[in-house]
Design an enzyme around this catalytic site. Structure first.
Site, PDB file in Angstrom:
ATOM      1  CE  LYS A 220      -3.725   2.295   2.548  1.00 26.04           C
ATOM      2  NZ  LYS A 220      -4.605   2.228   3.730  1.00 26.04           N
ATOM      3  NE  ARG A 230      -5.754   9.543   3.054  1.00 30.81           N
ATOM      4  CZ  ARG A 230      -4.457   9.761   2.880  1.00 30.81           C
ATOM      5  NH1 ARG A 230      -4.028  10.982   2.592  1.00 30.81           N
ATOM      6  NH2 ARG A 230      -3.602   8.766   2.993  1.00 30.81           N
ATOM      7  CE  LYS A 242      -3.522   7.893   6.861  1.00 25.86           C
ATOM      8  NZ  LYS A 242      -4.688   7.009   6.673  1.00 25.86           N
ATOM      9  CD  GLU A 258       6.156  -3.884   4.036  1.00 26.22           C
ATOM     10  OE1 GLU A 258       5.539  -4.773   4.632  1.00 26.22           O
ATOM     11  OE2 GLU A 258       6.667  -2.909   4.622  1.00 26.22           O
ATOM     12  CE  LYS A 273      -6.356   2.049  -0.816  1.00 25.07           C
ATOM     13  NZ  LYS A 273      -7.046   2.086   0.485  1.00 25.07           N
ATOM     14  CB  SER A 299     -11.389   7.195  -3.928  1.00 27.26           C
ATOM     15  OG  SER A 299     -10.215   7.740  -3.338  1.00 27.26           O
ATOM     16  CE1 TYR A 338     -14.852   3.157  -2.991  1.00 27.22           C
ATOM     17  CE2 TYR A 338     -12.861   3.462  -4.288  1.00 27.22           C
ATOM     18  CZ  TYR A 338     -13.478   3.332  -3.064  1.00 27.22           C
ATOM     19  OH  TYR A 338     -12.743   3.357  -1.911  1.00 27.22           O
TER      20      TYR A 338
END
Length: 351
Positions: A220, A230, A242, A258, A273, A299, A338
């Protein structure tokens, strides 16, 4: 010299030549495999199907609420009763999985995301309602604290705004067990804390939930594509960013590290992502693992297509389908998007 075609012209088999100046000696002509719709369909390498989609859904307190998210045209925050109606529609379209995100009022948020561990919170009630009404539906539960914290980070923070890794793991594990009790089929830790997959797996197994799967947000990235999401959850970080726990968009190797770590910690599925800007990562991860690969068409990737389509600049439906096709072609086994309902409706028309 142009190629020559020989024609039989009489009963005595006299042959004459006729020059064909427009025909070249090209025995290999790839266009033959694209010459008709039937042949193109027969040879198509990658296909989209509603069963490849996971629909992200936002659940909010109340009744009869279908609250549009302005930055994500066509997407709404839904109260539980409306969530059930949406799930019913998705199932009829062949979409058999949803990923749930809770919308938490600002007055209920705090520094530790304590609402996440309340047994009757909106998240738990929504999962339970979905599994009670539609036991055949695969319900995924996003595991992170950013919807619940007043600072917008995915874990608890110290006085300097630094996310405390190990203290966060305990909360994420308890949250995972809580949603498993509610009926979640899959927990999807999106927090990017070190060691969280193993910690959650141990907690689930200890609580008897040996069949609850873990979909790890393995790679991610600290992406700029998350803005509309968000907005939907009112979860933009109030302190810092982040980048201390999500991946650097410039890096490939740390994504592979990872993914290997999460597989070793017993993740059942791995996620990349965002998706579109990281097709190379999807393809590289596909080469190093036999685990199923998910990709999150996020998004911002969705909203850009919608905005351009609303301005008449592109054919939004075709572009959205092409985006999802590229994600599948890169190696994703399934896609969180979405656009799931929209594209499933289009695919159904074409069946």
């Amino acid at each position: 010299m142009p190629p020559t075609t020989y024609l039989e012209t009489d009963s005595t088999s006299t042959w004459v030549s006729k020059p064909q100046s427009t025909i070249l000696e090209l025995p290999k002509r790839p266009r033959r495999n694209r010459k008709t719709p039937a042949i193109r369909a027969l040879l198509q390498e990658t296909r989209l199907h509603p069963s490849n989609f996971v629909a992200p859904l936002f659940v909010i307190e109340g009744k009869g609420i279908k609250q549009p998210i302005n930055s994500m045209p066509g997407i709404n925050r839904l109260s539980i009763d409306m969530l059930l109606k949406e799930a019913e529609t998705l199932l009829k379209l062949g979409i058999k999985a949803v990923d749930l995100f809770p919308v938490v009022p600002a007055e209920l948020k705090d520094s530790t995301g304590s609402v996440a561990l309340q047994e009757n919170n909106i998240f738990v009630r929504a999962i339970n309602a979905l599994k009670t009404e539609f036991p055949e539906l695969c319900v995924m539960a996003d595991i992170a604290l950013d919807p619940f914290t007043d600072h917008g980070h995915d874990g608890v923070i110290d006085n300097n705004g630094h996310v405390i890794n190990d203290a966060t793991l305990e909360i994420l594990a308890k949250m995972s067990v809580l949603v498993a009790y509610a009926g979640a089929d899959v927990v999807a830790p999106s927090d990017m804390m070190d060691g969280r997959v193993a910690y959650i797996r141990a907690a689930l197994d200890h609580a008897g939930f040996i069949d609850v799967s873990i979909l790890a947000y393995a790679a991610k990235y600290a992406s700029a594509f998350y803005g509309p999401f968000r907005d939907a959850l009112s979860s933009t970080p109030k302190i810092g960013d982040k980048k201390g726990y999500q991946l650097n968009p410039a890096n490939t190797r740390e994504a592979l590290i990872e993914c290997v770590l999460d597989e070793c910690e017993c993740a059942d599925m791995l996620m990349i992502k965002p998706a579109l800007a990281y097709l190379d990562i999807i393809a590289k991860v596909k080469e190093i693992t036999h685990l199923p690969i998910a990709a999150y068409h996020v998004s911002g990737e969705y909203a850009m297509v919608k905005a351009a389509a609303q301005n008449g600049w592109i054919d939004g439906e075709r572009v959205m389908e092409e985006c999802l096709m590229s994600i599948k072609r890169a190696g994703a086994d399934f896609i969180l998007t979405y656009a799931a309902r929209e594209i499933a409706e289009k695919l159904k028309k074409n069946w």
